[in-house]
Structures are given as structure tokens and as C-alpha cells.
Write a protein that holds these residues in place. Structure first.
Motif, PDB file in Angstrom:
ATOM      1  N   VAL A 624       0.800  -1.232   0.000  1.00  0.00           N
ATOM      2  CA  VAL A 624       0.000   0.000   0.000  1.00  0.00           C
ATOM      3  C   VAL A 624       0.828   1.274   0.000  1.00  0.00           C
ATOM      4  CG1 VAL A 624      -1.955  -1.129   1.116  1.00  0.00           C
ATOM      5  CG2 VAL A 624      -0.181  -0.052   2.532  1.00  0.00           C
ATOM      6  N   ASN A 625       2.103   1.212   0.288  1.00  0.00           N
ATOM      7  CA  ASN A 625       2.909   2.428   0.404  1.00  0.00           C
ATOM      8  C   ASN A 625       3.821   2.615  -0.812  1.00  0.00           C
ATOM      9  OD1 ASN A 625       2.152   1.680   3.227  1.00  0.00           O
ATOM     10  ND2 ASN A 625       3.170   3.636   3.656  1.00  0.00           N
ATOM     11  N   ASP A 628       7.327   1.201  -0.627  1.00  0.00           N
ATOM     12  CA  ASP A 628       7.364  -0.249  -0.840  1.00  0.00           C
ATOM     13  C   ASP A 628       7.346  -0.569  -2.329  1.00  0.00           C
ATOM     14  OD1 ASP A 628       7.251  -0.439   1.911  1.00  0.00           O
ATOM     15  OD2 ASP A 628       5.101  -0.806   1.960  1.00  0.00           O
ATOM     16  N   VAL A 674      11.058   3.032   6.345  1.00  0.00           N
ATOM     17  CA  VAL A 674       9.983   2.256   6.986  1.00  0.00           C
ATOM     18  C   VAL A 674      10.104   2.169   8.496  1.00  0.00           C
ATOM     19  CG1 VAL A 674       9.617   0.874   4.914  1.00  0.00           C
ATOM     20  CG2 VAL A 674      11.203   0.046   6.650  1.00  0.00           C
ATOM     21  N   ARG A 677       7.125   3.358  10.392  1.00  0.00           N
ATOM     22  CA  ARG A 677       5.941   2.501  10.267  1.00  0.00           C
ATOM     23  C   ARG A 677       5.954   1.364  11.281  1.00  0.00           C
ATOM     24  NH1 ARG A 677       4.859   0.336   4.473  1.00  0.00           N
ATOM     25  NH2 ARG A 677       6.644   1.512   3.716  1.00  0.00           N
ATOM     26  N   GLY A 681       2.796   3.050  12.213  1.00  0.00           N
ATOM     27  CA  GLY A 681       1.983   2.742  11.038  1.00  0.00           C
ATOM     28  C   GLY A 681       0.753   1.911  11.379  1.00  0.00           C
ATOM     29  N   SER A 682      -0.212   1.952  10.478  1.00  0.00           N
ATOM     30  CA  SER A 682      -1.400   1.108  10.630  1.00  0.00           C
ATOM     31  C   SER A 682      -1.023  -0.349  10.401  1.00  0.00           C
ATOM     32  CB  SER A 682      -2.465   1.529   9.625  1.00  0.00           C
ATOM     33  OG  SER A 682      -2.018   1.268   8.305  1.00  0.00           O
ATOM     34  N   GLU A 685      -0.183  -0.854   6.798  1.00  0.00           N
ATOM     35  CA  GLU A 685       1.107  -0.291   6.430  1.00  0.00           C
ATOM     36  C   GLU A 685       2.266  -1.145   6.965  1.00  0.00           C
ATOM     37  OE1 GLU A 685       0.238   4.490   6.106  1.00  0.00           O
ATOM     38  OE2 GLU A 685       0.544   3.624   8.086  1.00  0.00           O
ATOM     39  N   LYS A 686       2.115  -1.648   8.186  1.00  0.00           N
ATOM     40  CA  LYS A 686       3.158  -2.504   8.755  1.00  0.00           C
ATOM     41  C   LYS A 686       3.305  -3.788   7.941  1.00  0.00           C
ATOM     42  CE  LYS A 686       2.846  -1.027  13.597  1.00  0.00           C
ATOM     43  NZ  LYS A 686       2.481  -1.443  14.965  1.00  0.00           N
ATOM     44  N   SER A 688       2.478  -4.273   4.880  1.00  0.00           N
ATOM     45  CA  SER A 688       3.053  -3.947   3.576  1.00  0.00           C
ATOM     46  C   SER A 688       4.573  -3.846   3.667  1.00  0.00           C
ATOM     47  CB  SER A 688       2.474  -2.627   3.064  1.00  0.00           C
ATOM     48  OG  SER A 688       3.036  -2.271   1.821  1.00  0.00           O
TER      49      SER A 688
END
Length: 843
Positions: A624-625, A628, A674, A677, A681-682, A685-686, A688
Motif C-alpha cells: 500500500v505504500n 514499498d 519504513v 511505520r 503505522g497502521s 502499512e506494517k 506492507s
């Protein structure tokens, strides 16, 4: 058990490398599968000559092949990567003589052969132990010896087949001769060295005319003088042509002949022709059917015809002859020749100056087929391509057929007999091989008298030139069908004229085919302080003078000594740091840098994996990021470049891009991106980030596996093996190339703005001596409209990285005093609390 507890803080290479080597070799991990349905990739591994201990130059070039073999195995090939030992012939004899303090002709032949076999066995064990310590993925169960009965059978089959087809014949004619080794040798075994000398001016009397003055460097050959030559256009000597000249001291008469090869401007313009001082003497001897006067014996002693020089060694005879000539006032003058201007042909095995002796020898005809052999060479893919020109230059300039008989004790016997009068030759048939003619009699009756066995042995190159056939088990009951041509021949550039050329000759003459599809040429390791071959036009002769030698450099460059200071993976990584075909300087600093990389790979892996508590990598996770997507896109680009480079055998170029990706993209940037995160992070996100780190790090292990097999195997087994279910990282296929998605293409563009902004923060803090962890009140970034959109995607990353309380992203025109970045359309500025400036880094 948590990763923190199961993944040691420090990497211990000595312990890890020994552990995995034991596992790999005991399990037969790299064994060639004869029944596999996978495509075969076969390597015609150079069998190292048993002439002494291996040095770091061998490690350097052999490691290149080892890296390629691992890559091909991870590309899905059934890799045939054997190991061999070239333990027959003159090199092994010389080593045996050295180790036992004997000469072969002073010992019973059978006993001497036994000593040679013991020497070969001893060094073969040392060689294989070294390769295992370096983690080579050879199939040691397929190892061969060039003196084994099966190799002898194949080598003798080659002899018989070439004779049957008319490519091989026995001739009594002048041949290159080494008086120290007491054997003939081939043109390819000549090594040119610079050696000082002296011209001696000697008068040859001619009735009714002034003396002809000869300037010679070989006065000891006066007794072997058979003519005097002048150039037909040299007006000084036209009246002498057709006359007789008296040889000084020995006083026999020889003809004065005019020939274009006599050089008007060299020496005095008058040349004496002796049998034999050089190849021109041979040419004249044949052309004018001159008599044969042999002044030198096969052991380098002067013969009966030399009178007072008899039984003297050549150098001593030269000095004695000058003394005798001076006593008779026959030395008009002498002129010293400096070493830098005089080149002497020597035998590369021992450094003894070349002589020319008339002996019955077996020759493979090559000079009459030079154009065809060049054409065959062009059907092979040369890597690098400029090495093909070196091969062609050698073939074009050949002036001697390949002499393959050696007057030595240890080697593959020549399967032939001769009649007592020398008029008949009997060569064994293929179904009688292997055999020793001194122990076996022919089945056919000799037409005149009894058969006499050929006591000579084959040149070691005559056997090592059929290594493709040895690997294919040609003519043996367990022959590997459809194994030829092999996939690849790796070798160094100095033996293009020997091993490559001879293998091409044999393959073409036997099968009208090439021996391998590809040939990969490595450079040499030069001694510290030597000039390095920096271009493809650099000379071979200079390379010889500065390359590391088994016989001359002792333990100075012994791999065993170096491995006491550096890990095997570090030595491998250093070896991979050279462009194909180019020489490198020996420099342990490169190995020290490789050790730093290994520690960084270990620490980065440990840190990243420690974040993974509760993560299930095999559960599909949405990415999602943008950062990434960016690192995944960069990985795809690196994989594409890596495979393109490897497929061209440019392992150095593959590693350069891989190193940039690991250090700059993955460690310096992505891991930093990262970190925030992991804490804030959510869940999406984590996950990902976790999935991306898993995929990228696992790919990095696979990509580095050919270069550093031990550390990559250890990291794989500590974490990834539980999910990937392969017993070894080295049996898993390499990452595949794939096209970028639209999202990844956009992420590449967006993240370049992020990297530029972060580079500005780093550069600015460094220039202003502001500690990296000093918090900022405000981070101001100016950019273009496109940049502003991109940078707004990375606000958490930018704030976390800069430790800024407030982040402002605006138009670049509004930022007058910003710090420069890696992009012209991005500037940054940090506002620091004056109190925090007290925490500046010291100047």
C-alpha cells in the motif's frame, strides 16, 4: 524462539563456513544428476597442473567459474561442474624431481613413475581441500585425473584417430628442445625473456678477398656452421656470393649464399648459419639442403665436433670459445647488448633458452589448416570478444606444427612401435587401448626385424586438450551421450595459445565441431607494485613478467595464509571485483571491504527480521505504500541488469549494481523510510513493509548466493527456510525478471523526490556540523508542482527522518536560502532551536 534470540548479534564466518561446507559435501548437494530432466549446463573446468601449490591467482580465476556455476544452478540448470587434476607429464615430473632431489634419467623408470603418481595424489588432495574451504560447488565425485587409465584411454584414442585421419605424423627434423628438461616442446610453450648478451665480431677468410666479418651472439656454435649468408642487394658482398669462406678456429669451408632473409642493416650484414641457432637457420638448412652438424647434445653439453669445448655446458662453452678465439687474434671486437633490447626464447616450464635438435618427433599438422581453425574459433562465443583476436593472431602467426612427443618418463604412453630399420610404424587400434607399448607387443608381425616400442610420452597438453571428451566419458562404457559440445570453457588469457587452441584443434579434427559453445577468459592477479593490464590491447609478454607464479612466489600469495586473515566469502567477493579478461592487483584491502559488507548484510538482515514478530510471509499482503512499491521496482530493475550481466559472464557488472542497490537503496534509504511505520503505522502499512522487506531481503540472499554462499545460506536457514521448504538456499531458483506495473513506475518517480529531500537533509546537517539526531523545529522543502505532489506522499517519512516538529512543503521559488540536494528542483532547509545547536558535531 524470537528472532532476536535465534539470530546471533555477531557473524562468525569461521564457524559458519566450516559448518555449511560439511553439510554441502556430505549431503552431495552439488552432485550432477545423470537422470535429471532439467537442461544440462556443463563446464569444462580447468584441471590445475600439478606443478606446485596453488596461489591466489588460481583462486581469483577459479572463483569466477564457481560463481557462474551457482548462478546457472539457481537458474534451473542441471549443472555439471567437475574438478580435475592435470597430473601427467613434464610439470609433475619437474615437481617430483624437485621434491625428491633427483633427475628422472638417474632413477629406474618404473620407480620414478611411482614417485610421480604419489606426488600427483598428494597435490590433488591439497587442491580439492582448498576448493572445499572456499565453498566451491563442484561435483567432487566426478573428479578426474589426466593420468588415470580412463583418461589415458581417451588421450590415446585421440592419437590413434588423428593418425588414422592423416593429421598426425612422425618426422625426424629440427624441433624446439629444452636441454634442462631433455625434451622437445611446442611453440606455444616458448616464453620470451629479456636477457643481456654480446656480439662477437669474428673474421671468416675468403681466398682473394677481404675477410667477411660475422657478428654473432653464439660463438660456441662455430663448429656447427654450414654456410654464410648475405643479402643479394648488398653491394659490399656481391663479389663473395658463390665463394667459400673458412670458419675461424675450426677451418672447414662453407658456401657464401645470397638470401633475402639476411638483413643489410643488422650487425655487419653477414650471417653465419649453424645447425641450429634459430628458426632462420632451419629455414636456410631446408631451403639449400645444407649438411647437419650437431654441436649440442640433448642434455646441453657440447659434442665431439666442438673439439676443446666437448662436454662443456653451453654458457661455459661460449666463454671458452671467446678465449680460444682471442688467443688466435680472431676476435675483432665485442659489443654488449643490454637486456632491454635483446629477447631470448626460453622454455616456459623452466626458463632454459631454446635450442633446436634433430630428433624423431610426432607432430599434429596445424600450419596447413590455419584458416579453417580460425573459422572454427569464430563459431565459439568469446567472452570478452576481444580475446578472440588474440586467438586468431596466434593461429595466423604459427610457424611450427604441434610437437606432441616428449622424451620423458612420466605421462601417457604413445601407443606405437617402429621397425628396427625405421621404415615401418605400427599404431595400436582403438580397441586395444589403453596400453603401454613397452609392456605390450603388436598383434601384427613386423615386416623387418622386431618391433621397437616408442619410449616417449605424450605432451601434457595432448591430454588436457581432450578434457571435453574426458568429461563426456568418451569411448567408455558409461559414456555421456549428447554431451558435446560442452556449454562453457573457463580459463585465463595466457593459455589461449595452448589449452584453448589445442582443444579447438582436437575437436575440429576429430568431429568437425567446436568443443564448447562459450569460452570465458579471466585475467591474472598481479603482484603489488606491478602495472596492471588496463586495456584490451595490453601485451601478453608484460603480463607474464608480473603475474603471480606457483614456482617463483612460494607462500607469499598462498591462499591458505590469506584465509587465516579473511573469510572464504570475503575472498570470493574480492575475486568477483574484476571485469572479464582484465588483470587486477593483489590487494587485501578489497577483502577487508568485503568483510564489512558481510557484517552489514548480517546486521541489516537481523534488524529487519527482528521486526517480524507474528508476521506470516506466505499470507498474501497488499502493498500500500509508495516506498514499498519503489524498492520493489528498483529490485526488478536490478534483477534485469543482474541477469543480463550474468548471461554475458560479466559477474563484476552484476555485482556492482547489486551492491549499489543493497547499500544505497535498501540499507541507506528503504530501511530508514519504513522505521517509522514499525512504531506508528497502521496494520496494513506494517504488513506492507514486512512483506516487502521479506521479499526484497530473500531476493537479495538469492542474488548474493553465488558470490557469498556461506553467509546467505546461514541467514536463509535462520529464518527463511521455515517458510520456503527447500533444504538449501542454493537449490532455489533465482528471482525472475518481470515488467514494472504502472504503480511501480509512478513510485519510482515519486520516490526520487523523497530521496533528493533526504539527501539534502543529510548534506545540510553534515556541512553545518549538526548532529544527525539533533531535532529540528521545522523542515522546509521547496520543489516543483510535480515534486510537491510526490513529497506529500511521504510526510511521515520526512518528519521521522529529519526529527522535525513541523513539515512545510511548498514551491521552490519561495525557498531562497535552501540547501542543495541531488535534484535541481528540490531544496531543503532545517530550522534548528539555538539550544540544540550546542549539540553540534565537533569540527
Amino acid at each position: 524462539m524470537s528472532i532476536e534470540n535465534s539470530f546471533p548479534k555477531r557473524y562468525e564466518p569461521a564457524e559458519v563456513e566450516k559448518k555449511w561446507q560439511k553439510v554441502w559435501y556430505e549431503s552431495g548437494l552439488y552432485r550432477f544428476d545423470e537422470k535429471s530432466s532439467k537442461p544440462t549446463y556443463s563446464i569444462d573446468t580447468p584441471p590445475p597442473t600439478v606443478s606446485g601449490r596453488l596461489h591466489i591467482g588460481h583462486v581469483f580465476s577459479y572463483t569466477h567459474t564457481e560463481i557462474i556455476s551457482r548462478y546457472k544452478r539457481m537458474q534451473g540448470f542441471n549443472v555439471y561442474y567437475p574438478f580435475g587434476y592435470d597430473d601427467n607429464g613434464l610439470p609433475t615430473e619437474l615437481l617430483t624431481e624437485k621434491e625428491h632431489g633427483i633427475r628422472s634419467h638417474q632413477v629406474d623408470r618404473k620407480k620414478f613413475r611411482e614417485l610421480c603418481l604419489e606426488t600427483g595424489k598428494k597435490y590433488s588432495v591439497l587442491f580439492s581441500d582448498l576448493w572445499k574451504r572456499l565453498g566451491f560447488s563442484c561435483d567432487f565425485e566426478s573428479a578426474y585425473s589426466t593420468i588415470s587409465p580412463s583418461s589415458q584411454k581417451i588421450s590415446q584414442w585421440s592419437f590413434v584417430d588423428l593418425h588414422k585421419k592423416g593429421f598426425l605424423e612422425r618426422r625426424k627434423e629440427p624441433a624446439l628442445w629444452c636441454t634442462k628438461c631433455a625434451t622437445s616442446f611446442a611453440q606455444a610453450e616458448i616464453e620470451d625473456v629479456n636477457k643481456a648478451g654480446m656480439y662477437v665480431h669474428i673474421p671468416f677468410t675468403v681466398d682473394g678477398l677481404a675477410p667477411l666479418v660475422v657478428a654473432t651472439t653464439r660463438p660456441e656454435l662455430l663448429s656447427a656452421c654450414v654456410s654464410v649468408f648475405v643479402h643479394p642487394d648488398d653491394d659490399r658482398f656481391k663479389s663473395y656470393i658463390g665463394k667459400k669462406a673458412k670458419v675461424p678456429f675450426y677451418e672447414h669451408l662453407v658456401p657464401v649464399i645470397a638470401d633475402d632473409k639476411a638483413q643489410i642493416d643488422k650487425g655487419t650484414g653477414v650471417v653465419m648459419c649453424c645447425t641450429f641457432g634459430d628458426s632462420t637457420d632451419i629455414l636456410w638448412w631446408r631451403k639449400y639442403q645444407l649438411p647437419l652438424r650437431e654441436a649440442i647434445s640433448k642434455f646441453g653439453k657440447m659434442t665431439d665436433i666442438t673439439g676443446p669445448l666437448k662436454d662443456l655446458k653451453i654458457e661455459d662453452a661460449r666463454k671458452k670459445m671467446i678465449e680460444l678465439l682471442k688467443e688466435k687474434n680472431l676476435v675483432l671486437k665485442t659489443i654488449d647488448i643490454p637486456a632491454e633490447t635483446r629477447v631470448v626464447n626460453t622454455h616456459e616450464r623452466c626458463g632454459t633458452p631454446v635450442e633446436f635438435l634433430v630428433q624423431p618427433q610426432w607432430f599434429i599438422k596445424v600450419c596447413e589448416n590455419k584458416e579453417k581453425l580460425i573459422e572454427v574459433g569464430r563459431k565459439i562465443k568469446w567472452n570478452p570478444d576481444f580475446m578472440r583476436h588474440r586467438f586468431e593472431n596466434w593461429v595466423e602467426n604459427l610457424s611450427w606444427d604441434w610437437a606432441i612427443s616428449r622424451q620423458r618418463s612420466f605421462g601417457v604412453p604413445i601407443p606405437a612401435w617402429y621397425s628396427e630399420d625405421g621404415k615401418h610404424i605400427h599404431v595400436a587400434s582403438a580397441d586395444e587401448l589403453p596400453l603401454d607399448p613397452t609392456e605390450t607387443k603388436p598383434k601384427v608381425k613386423c615386416p623387418s626385424g622386431e618391433w621397437i616400442a616408442d619410449n616417449d610420452v605424450l605432451d601434457t597438453w595432448a591430454t588436457s586438450s581432450v578434457t571435453p571428451l574426458i568429461n563426456a566419458r568418451f569411448t567408455l562404457p558409461n559414456e555421456r551421450k549428447n554431451f558435446l559440445p560442452m556449454s562453457m570453457r573457463p580459463q585465463a588469457h595466457d593459455i589461449i595459445r595452448t589449452w584453448a587452441f589445442y582443444s579447438i584443434v582436437k575437436s575440429f579434427y576429430h568431429f568437425k565441431n567446436i568443443p564448447w559453445n562459450d569460452i570465458v577468459i579471466s585475467g591474472h592477479v598481479k603482484k603489488p607494485g606491478a602495472q596492471v593490464q588496463g586495456s584490451q590491447m595490453a601485451g601478453q609478454d608484460f603480463a607474464k613478467k608480473t603475474k603471480i607464479s606457483k614456482s617463483k612466489d612460494g607462500d607469499t600469495f598462498a591462499p591458505e595464509k590469506i584465509m587465516e586473515r579473511h573469510s572464504s566469502d570475503a575472498i570470493r567477493l574480492w575475486s568477483a571485483g574484476a571485469s572479464l579478461g582484465i588483470d587486477v592487483m593483489f590487494d587485501e584491502n578489497g577483502m577487508a571491504e568485503a568483510e564489512k559488507f558481510l557484517n552489514k548484510l548480517w546486521n541489516a538482515s537481523r534488524f529487519a527480521l527482528m521486526q517480524f514478530e507474528g508476521f506470516e510471509p506466505k499470507v498474501k499482503t497488499p502493498i500500500v505504500n509508495s516506498e514499498d512499491l519503489w524498492i520493489r521496482a528498483r529490485l526488478k530493475q536490478v534483477i534485469s541488469h543482474y541477469q543480463t550481466s550474468f548471461n554475458a559472464y560479466e559477474i563484476h557488472l552484476a555485482k556492482v549494481e547489486l551492491d549499489k542497490f543493497f547499500w544505497m537503496n535498501f540499507c541507506d534509504n528503504y530501511i530508514e523510510f519504513v522505521k517509522c511505520r514499525f512504531q506508528t503505522g497502521s496494520d496494513a502499512e506494517k504488513k506492507s513493509a514486512y512483506q516487502t522487506i521479506y521479499d526484497v531481503l530473500f531476493s537479495l540472499l538469492k542474488l548474493y548466493a553465488p558470490y557469498a554462499p556461506h553467509i546467505t545460506e546461514e541467514i536463509y536457514q535462520l529464518y527463511f527456510a521455515q517458510f520456503e521448504k527447500s533444504e538449501s538456499l542454493h537449490l532455489i531458483e533465482q528471482p525472475k525478471t518481470s515488467d514494472l506495473t504502472k504503480e511501480e513506475e509512478k513510485a519510482l518517480i515519486d520516490t526520487e523526490f523523497l530521496i533528493a529531500a533526504i539527501s539534502g537533509v543529510r548534506i545540510g546537517k553534515s556541512k553545518n556540523q549538526i548532529g544527525f539526531k539533533v531535532p529540528a523545529e521545522e523542515l522546509i522543502i521547496g520543489s516543483s508542482e510535480e515534486g510537491i505532489k510526490s513529497l506529500n506522499l511521504f510526510k511521515p517519512v520526512l518528519q521521522n527522518f529529519s526529527s522535525a516538529t513541523l513539515l512545510v512543503i511548498g514551491n521552490i521559488s519561495s525557498l531562497k536560502d535552501g540547501w542543495e540536494t541531488s535534484r535541481e528542483d528540490v531544496k531543503v532547509f532545517l530550522k534548528i532551536n539555538p539550544e540544540h545547536l550546542k549539540k553540534r558535531d565537533p569540527a
